[in-house]
Structures are given as C-alpha cells and as structure tokens.
Design a protein around this motif. Structure first.
Motif, short mmCIF file in Angstrom:
data_model
loop_
_atom_site.label_atom_id
_atom_site.label_comp_id
_atom_site.label_asym_id
_atom_site.label_seq_id
_atom_site.Cartn_x
_atom_site.Cartn_y
_atom_site.Cartn_z
N ARG A 129 0.77 -1.11 0.05
CA ARG A 129 -0.04 0.00 -0.07
C ARG A 129 0.90 1.40 -0.13
O ARG A 129 1.78 1.44 0.73
N LYS A 130 0.60 2.20 -0.69
CA LYS A 130 1.27 3.61 -0.87
C LYS A 130 1.02 4.03 0.28
O LYS A 130 0.07 4.05 1.27
N ASP A 131 2.24 4.66 0.77
CA ASP A 131 2.37 5.33 2.28
C ASP A 131 1.84 4.58 3.42
O ASP A 131 1.49 5.10 4.43
N THR A 132 2.14 3.40 3.32
CA THR A 132 1.99 2.46 4.64
C THR A 132 3.34 1.42 4.40
O THR A 132 3.04 0.35 4.15
N PRO A 133 4.23 1.79 4.97
CA PRO A 133 5.52 1.15 4.80
C PRO A 133 5.35 -0.42 5.78
O PRO A 133 5.92 -1.30 5.06
N ARG A 134 4.65 -0.15 6.67
CA ARG A 134 4.62 -1.45 7.44
C ARG A 134 3.57 -2.68 6.79
O ARG A 134 4.20 -3.75 6.79
N VAL A 135 2.76 -2.18 6.07
CA VAL A 135 2.12 -3.26 5.29
C VAL A 135 2.85 -3.55 4.04
O VAL A 135 2.99 -4.76 3.73
N THR A 136 3.50 -2.51 3.29
CA THR A 136 4.63 -2.95 2.20
C THR A 136 5.65 -4.02 2.63
O THR A 136 5.76 -4.78 2.18
N GLY A 137 6.12 -3.58 3.70
CA GLY A 137 7.22 -4.54 4.17
C GLY A 137 6.66 -5.66 4.58
O GLY A 137 7.20 -6.83 4.22
N ALA A 138 5.45 -5.94 5.20
CA ALA A 138 4.90 -7.13 5.83
C ALA A 138 4.71 -8.10 4.56
O ALA A 138 4.85 -9.26 4.51
N VAL A 141 -2.60 -17.78 10.48
CA VAL A 141 -1.89 -16.53 10.70
C VAL A 141 -2.90 -15.42 10.11
O VAL A 141 -3.07 -14.67 10.69
N LEU A 142 -3.43 -15.85 8.77
CA LEU A 142 -4.32 -14.86 8.23
C LEU A 142 -5.69 -14.60 9.23
O LEU A 142 -6.12 -13.63 9.43
N ALA A 167 -5.29 -6.64 12.14
CA ALA A 167 -3.88 -6.20 11.74
C ALA A 167 -3.54 -6.00 10.34
O ALA A 167 -3.54 -7.19 9.72
N ARG A 168 -3.62 -5.11 9.77
CA ARG A 168 -3.53 -4.80 8.39
C ARG A 168 -2.12 -5.31 7.66
O ARG A 168 -1.91 -6.08 6.82
N ALA A 169 -0.87 -4.90 8.70
CA ALA A 169 0.22 -5.64 8.08
C ALA A 169 0.34 -7.21 8.20
O ALA A 169 0.86 -7.80 7.47
N GLY A 170 -0.14 -7.75 9.28
CA GLY A 170 -0.43 -9.01 9.48
C GLY A 170 -1.05 -9.65 8.34
O GLY A 170 -0.67 -10.77 7.96
N ALA A 171 -2.28 -9.13 8.06
CA ALA A 171 -3.07 -9.68 6.80
C ALA A 171 -2.44 -9.70 5.60
O ALA A 171 -2.44 -10.56 4.76
N ALA A 172 -1.47 -8.59 5.43
CA ALA A 172 -0.77 -8.32 4.26
C ALA A 172 0.43 -9.53 4.09
O ALA A 172 0.76 -10.11 3.20
N PHE A 173 1.02 -9.77 5.37
CA PHE A 173 2.04 -10.80 5.57
C PHE A 173 1.61 -12.17 5.15
O PHE A 173 1.85 -12.82 4.37
#
Length: 189
Positions: free
Chosen positions: A16-25, A81-82, A90-96
């Motif tokens: 996600r743009k401007d969401t580094p935690r989600v992008t990194g995950a 995990v999902l 947890a958006r980052a967890g869901a992206a991960f």
C-alpha cells in the motif's frame, strides 16, 4: 514460481502506498516460504561445501528438509496466521499472511516432482503437478514466459503505485532477477 516473482507479485497485490509496514509485511510474507531453502541450501553449498547434486538431489528430499518445508509452506498454518490477523484487524499481519498464501497458491500447481506438503500437519501428501515452472520436460517453456509477463505487469503496477525511486528501483531489481532466473532455467533445464 521463482522467488523474485513471488516477491513482486506479493508486493503488487498487498503493498500500500504510504503504508510502509503493510508494504514491508507483504514482502516478508512473499519471501518467507522460500527462505528456509535459501538458508539450508546456502549453508550446505557455501559453508559446508556439500556438492550441488547432493544438496538438490538428496538433502532437498530428505525427511529433515521436507519437515521444514512442510511448516513454512503449509496452507493451514498460513491460513491460521491470516485468521488471527483478520480477527485482530492487523493490516500488516493480513498483508504478511496474504502474501504468504499467494506464494503457496502460485507454487502449488507449478511443482512436478519437487513439491511441498502444503496441507501439513493434517497431511504429508504432496501434489505432483503435470506442470513445472523450471523443468522444460514439464512445460516450463510455456510457464516461464507467462510468469515473466505476469511479473512485468506487476512491475508496472508497482511503478504506478509508488512514485518514489527506492520502491521503483526495487521493482526493477526484482524484474531483472526474475528474467535472469527464467533465462537460466530455460537454458539449463
């Protein structure tokens, strides 16, 4: 699929743009199912000096390595995990977890004789696909160009989504690695 393809696909779908935690995950989730192979094969090849034919002809198929692959390639564990990530919003967890599950979903139909037990711990069954992403004896000459096209499209998605150069350079690097790997598989196998 090749690991760079998993990374670029996971980033295209879950970053996600401007969401580094989600992008990194999403990047970590896309990489994690292959990471154990890199660690174990790398240590065996470069530290222990085990010949490549032993690493990929014997160790890869050994019970100990297959147990590790069963854990990090389990649809059931990644689905758990999902579920937790969605439960706790947890958006980052869901992206991960989403990127990890996407990795498994793309690998499942593309391994002929080197698949993983994707339904562990419920089953040790391994799907033996008629199609392989790397073995031209099992249609890799058809799969590899399609994978390359998908990765090219995903790179375009990332270029549109991210206006800054660090992410664009990452997309270009992954694209370059993917095409080098595809070329190698098709030349040697």
């Amino acid at each position: 699929m090749n690991t760079p393809a998993h990374l670029i696909l996971g980033l295209a779908v879950f970053s996600r743009k401007d969401t580094p935690r989600v992008t990194g995950a999403s990047a970590v989730g896309a990489l994690l199912p292959d990471l154990s192979l890199y660690v174990m094969a790398g240590a065996s090849l470069f530290i222990l000096q085990v010949p490549p034919d032993v690493v990929f002809g014997q160790l890869y198929f050994s019970q100990s390595w297959q147990t590790v692959f069963a854990i990090d390639n389990s649809f059931l564990l990644w689905g758990l995990v999902l579920s937790f990530a969605l439960w706790f919003k947890a958006r980052a967890g869901a992206a991960f977890a989403g990127a990890g599950l996407l990795h498994l979903a793309m690998d499942f139909p593309l391994h002929h004789d080197d698949g993983r037990p994707h339904f562990w711990p419920a089953s040790d069954w391994i799907f033996k696909s008629p199609v392989s992403y790397w073995d031209s004896l099992h249609h890799a000459n058809w799969v590899a160009p399609l994978e390359g096209l998908m990765v090219l499209i995903c790179a375009g998605v990332l270029f549109r989504r991210f206006q800054r150069w660090p992410m664009r350079l990452l997309a270009l690097a992954l694209l370059g690695m993917e095409f080098m790997v595809i070329r190698s598989w098709l030349l040697f196998f």
